[in-house]
Design an enzyme around this catalytic site. Structure first.
Site, short mmCIF file in Angstrom:
data_model
loop_
_atom_site.label_atom_id
_atom_site.label_comp_id
_atom_site.label_asym_id
_atom_site.label_seq_id
_atom_site.Cartn_x
_atom_site.Cartn_y
_atom_site.Cartn_z
CE LYS A 17 6.46 -18.00 12.50
NZ LYS A 17 6.82 -19.35 12.03
CB SER A 70 12.59 -19.42 9.47
OG SER A 70 12.54 -20.19 8.28
CG ASP A 71 5.87 -19.66 8.38
OD1 ASP A 71 5.55 -19.94 9.55
OD2 ASP A 71 5.14 -19.92 7.40
CD GLN A 72 9.15 -26.41 5.42
OE1 GLN A 72 8.72 -27.27 6.16
NE2 GLN A 72 10.36 -26.45 4.88
CB ALA A 108 9.97 -17.15 4.01
#
Length: 202
Positions: A55, A71-73, A108
């Site tokens: 991203k 960011s990613d979850q 992250a």
């Protein structure tokens, strides 16, 4: 002193936007348009790390001089990646599966500054223990909260906290979607200190 680089959040998530606003630094939110499909056999932590960096890099390619945050979850349930439910039925299934169990939410964050070659990503795992949930608890919560855009269906910043018994994390905003301690560290490493930027001295 050279002007500070622009700050861009590679996300249209209102949760991440609200969190980044705590730094009091002007920023732009840009959709990264990244395919979030897991790779075959990809672990949840690896998926979160890969997508966060993808991203940030996607948006940094459009704004090479900016400091870009991605960011990613991903909820890690028995080693399986569990993302946003999207529908009521999927949310019921997710919460039923997590009832009475400890789950790891892998969050992250990546920061990329293309013009300087800076690109780093870090993981902020959060251990969450759900209390035993009755079907009526799940239905009532989903009707009131409608958390269909949240990984694992639990919005801990609002009513979702009532579903939990414990949260263990070294970065307290990670569960909401953006680990600000790690984000600030990566921003400093990329050349944009949040404290100085907020004071207008960066």
């Amino acid at each position: 002193m050279s002007p500070s680089p622009a700050l861009i959040l590679a996300s249209t998530s209102r949760y991440r936007r609200e969190l980044l606003e705590r730094f009091r630094t002007p920023f732009q939110a840009v959709s990264p348009h990244v395919d979030e499909t897991p790779l075959p056999g990809e672990r949840p932590a690896d998926l979160a790390l890969r997508l966060a960096l993808a991203k940030a890099e996607a948006v940094a390619s459009q704004y090479p001089d900016a400091v870009v945050i991605g960011s990613d979850q991903v909820a890690d349930v028995d080693g399986e990646a569990v993302g946003k439910p999207g529908t009521h039925e999927r949310a019921v299934a997710q919460l039923t599966r997590m009832s009475g169990r400890q789950i790891v939410f892998q969050t992250a964050v990546a920061v990329v500054r293309r013009s300087t070659g800076f690109a780093q990503v870090q993981l902020a795992p959060v251990q969450v223990r759900f209390r035993p949930l009755k079907p009526r608890d799940i239905e009532r919560y989903l009707r009131l909260e409608q958390p269909y855009d949240c990984a694992g269906s639990a919005k801990c910043e609002t009513l979702g906290i009532s579903l939990l018994e414990a949260i263990v994390s070294d970065d307290p905003t990670a569960l909401i979607g953006l680990p600000l301690i790690r984000t600030a560290a990566l921003m400093r490493a990329a050349g944009l200190d949040p404290l100085l930027a907020a004071e207008g001295l960066a």
